[in-house]
Scaffold this motif. Structure first.
Motif, mmCIF file in Angstrom:
data_model
loop_
_atom_site.group_PDB
_atom_site.id
_atom_site.type_symbol
_atom_site.label_atom_id
_atom_site.label_comp_id
_atom_site.label_asym_id
_atom_site.label_seq_id
_atom_site.Cartn_x
_atom_site.Cartn_y
_atom_site.Cartn_z
ATOM 1 N N MET A 47 0.981 -1.092 0.022
ATOM 2 C CA MET A 47 0.090 0.032 0.000
ATOM 3 C C MET A 47 0.902 1.120 0.128
ATOM 4 O O MET A 47 1.717 1.301 0.836
ATOM 5 N N PRO A 48 0.712 2.085 -0.919
ATOM 6 C CA PRO A 48 1.515 3.097 -1.020
ATOM 7 C C PRO A 48 1.217 4.344 0.130
ATOM 8 O O PRO A 48 -0.042 4.409 0.365
ATOM 9 N N THR A 49 2.159 4.892 0.555
ATOM 10 C CA THR A 49 2.141 6.074 1.463
ATOM 11 C C THR A 49 1.631 7.182 0.841
ATOM 12 O O THR A 49 2.224 7.953 -0.061
ATOM 13 N N LEU A 50 0.380 7.697 1.307
ATOM 14 C CA LEU A 50 -0.236 8.974 0.424
ATOM 15 C C LEU A 50 0.593 10.425 1.141
ATOM 16 O O LEU A 50 0.615 11.197 0.427
ATOM 17 N N TYR A 51 0.913 10.463 2.391
ATOM 18 C CA TYR A 51 1.517 11.743 2.837
ATOM 19 C C TYR A 51 2.164 11.100 4.186
ATOM 20 O O TYR A 51 1.778 10.024 4.835
ATOM 21 N N SER A 52 3.213 11.827 4.456
ATOM 22 C CA SER A 52 3.866 11.693 5.565
ATOM 23 C C SER A 52 4.821 12.821 6.129
ATOM 24 O O SER A 52 4.966 13.563 5.481
ATOM 25 N N THR A 53 4.926 12.706 7.653
ATOM 26 C CA THR A 53 5.478 14.028 8.038
ATOM 27 C C THR A 53 6.132 13.436 9.264
ATOM 28 O O THR A 53 6.253 12.365 9.733
ATOM 29 N N LYS A 54 7.240 14.516 9.686
ATOM 30 C CA LYS A 54 8.264 14.065 10.756
ATOM 31 C C LYS A 54 8.086 15.299 11.942
ATOM 32 O O LYS A 54 8.079 16.421 11.336
ATOM 33 N N VAL A 55 7.780 15.191 13.175
ATOM 34 C CA VAL A 55 7.713 15.847 14.029
ATOM 35 C C VAL A 55 8.646 15.690 15.289
ATOM 36 O O VAL A 55 8.621 14.513 15.624
ATOM 37 N N THR A 56 9.529 16.565 15.559
ATOM 38 C CA THR A 56 10.405 16.364 16.773
ATOM 39 C C THR A 56 10.143 16.939 18.004
ATOM 40 O O THR A 56 9.586 18.032 17.949
ATOM 41 N N ALA A 57 10.179 16.033 18.996
ATOM 42 C CA ALA A 57 9.798 16.737 20.348
ATOM 43 C C ALA A 57 11.032 16.652 20.977
ATOM 44 O O ALA A 57 11.677 15.594 21.101
ATOM 45 N N VAL A 58 11.271 17.710 21.733
ATOM 46 C CA VAL A 58 12.371 17.838 22.813
ATOM 47 C C VAL A 58 11.820 18.199 24.159
ATOM 48 O O VAL A 58 10.989 19.288 24.230
ATOM 49 N N ARG B 183 6.748 16.782 27.970
ATOM 50 C CA ARG B 183 5.555 17.594 28.147
ATOM 51 C C ARG B 183 5.764 19.227 28.330
ATOM 52 O O ARG B 183 4.918 19.785 28.079
ATOM 53 N N ALA B 184 7.108 19.246 28.701
ATOM 54 C CA ALA B 184 7.228 20.984 28.830
ATOM 55 C C ALA B 184 8.418 21.118 28.056
ATOM 56 O O ALA B 184 9.172 22.043 28.409
ATOM 57 N N GLY B 185 8.565 20.655 26.935
ATOM 58 C CA GLY B 185 9.502 21.155 25.896
ATOM 59 C C GLY B 185 8.907 21.804 24.473
ATOM 60 O O GLY B 185 8.152 22.708 24.919
ATOM 61 N N THR B 186 9.326 21.139 23.256
ATOM 62 C CA THR B 186 9.045 21.772 22.103
ATOM 63 C C THR B 186 8.540 20.785 21.124
ATOM 64 O O THR B 186 9.241 19.797 21.341
ATOM 65 N N VAL B 187 7.780 21.159 20.340
ATOM 66 C CA VAL B 187 7.722 20.160 19.057
ATOM 67 C C VAL B 187 7.765 21.031 17.717
ATOM 68 O O VAL B 187 7.430 22.245 17.813
ATOM 69 N N ARG B 188 8.526 20.358 16.762
ATOM 70 C CA ARG B 188 8.823 21.287 15.715
ATOM 71 C C ARG B 188 8.535 20.147 14.468
ATOM 72 O O ARG B 188 8.989 19.076 14.466
ATOM 73 N N SER B 189 7.938 20.562 13.508
ATOM 74 C CA SER B 189 7.712 19.568 12.214
ATOM 75 C C SER B 189 9.005 19.697 11.453
ATOM 76 O O SER B 189 9.653 20.839 11.479
ATOM 77 N N ASP B 190 9.325 18.664 10.444
ATOM 78 C CA ASP B 190 10.492 18.938 9.495
ATOM 79 C C ASP B 190 10.271 20.245 8.544
ATOM 80 O O ASP B 190 11.404 20.597 8.320
ATOM 81 N N ASP B 191 9.229 20.572 8.348
ATOM 82 C CA ASP B 191 9.060 21.809 7.115
ATOM 83 C C ASP B 191 8.999 23.077 8.084
ATOM 84 O O ASP B 191 9.001 24.126 7.644
ATOM 85 N N GLY B 192 8.898 22.910 9.289
ATOM 86 C CA GLY B 192 8.763 24.337 10.398
ATOM 87 C C GLY B 192 7.775 24.951 10.489
ATOM 88 O O GLY B 192 7.398 25.731 11.191
ATOM 89 N N LEU B 193 6.437 24.398 9.708
ATOM 90 C CA LEU B 193 5.134 24.817 9.968
ATOM 91 C C LEU B 193 4.574 24.768 11.394
ATOM 92 O O LEU B 193 3.771 25.596 11.734
ATOM 93 N N LEU B 194 4.729 23.794 12.043
ATOM 94 C CA LEU B 194 4.568 23.622 13.504
ATOM 95 C C LEU B 194 5.676 23.510 13.952
ATOM 96 O O LEU B 194 6.551 22.908 14.050
#
Length: 141
Positions: free
Chosen positions: A1-12, A15-26
């Protein structure tokens, strides 16, 4: 089954840190809510999950409505997701979800049938099936 969409988010920092998506929009700071002993003032994982589920479920309703004889405008569908965090019997934690789905322009029976079908196709609903209690309430306007 092909992937229709994929994203990466990094949490550092958890719960008292940050989250950032690989494209920087989040790019958000996180904070433990006061009800869990934190200072609040920033988003938390449950809010992010609720936002994702509400948006995805709304789009699932839009998607299944396209195959119906009575079309529903995208703006006629509103989904409010409430995510609860609970202690479980194993010393860990569990989530619960309540979805309030309001649809303008359909009768109650048609709206309920549409939402039932959307619950079968929504990827969030499929991901939590059998793991998280999901209560759904449908109203019409």
């Amino acid at each position: 089954m092909p992937t229709l969409y994929s994203t990466k988010v990094t949490a550092v920092g958890g719960r008292a840190g940050t989250v950032r998506s690989d494209d920087g929009l989040l790019d958000l700071h996180l904070a433990l809510p006061p009800s869990l002993g934190g200072k609040g003032g920033a988003s938390n994982p449950e809010q992010l999950f609720a936002a994702g589920y509400a948006a995805c479920f709304g789009n699932a309703v839009i998607h299944v409505s396209r195959n119906r004889s009575v079309k529903v405008a995208d703006s006629a569908i509103e989904v409010v997701a409430e995510v609860g965090l609970h202690s479980n019997d194993a010393g860990g934690f569990a989530l619960s979800v309540a979805l309030d789905v309001a649809i303008t322009g359909l009768d109650q029976a048609a709206a309920e049938a549409l939402v039932e079908e959307a619950h079968r196709v929504c990827p969030y609903s499929n991901a939590v099936h059998g793991n998280i209690d999901v209560a759904i309430r449908v109203t019409t306007r």
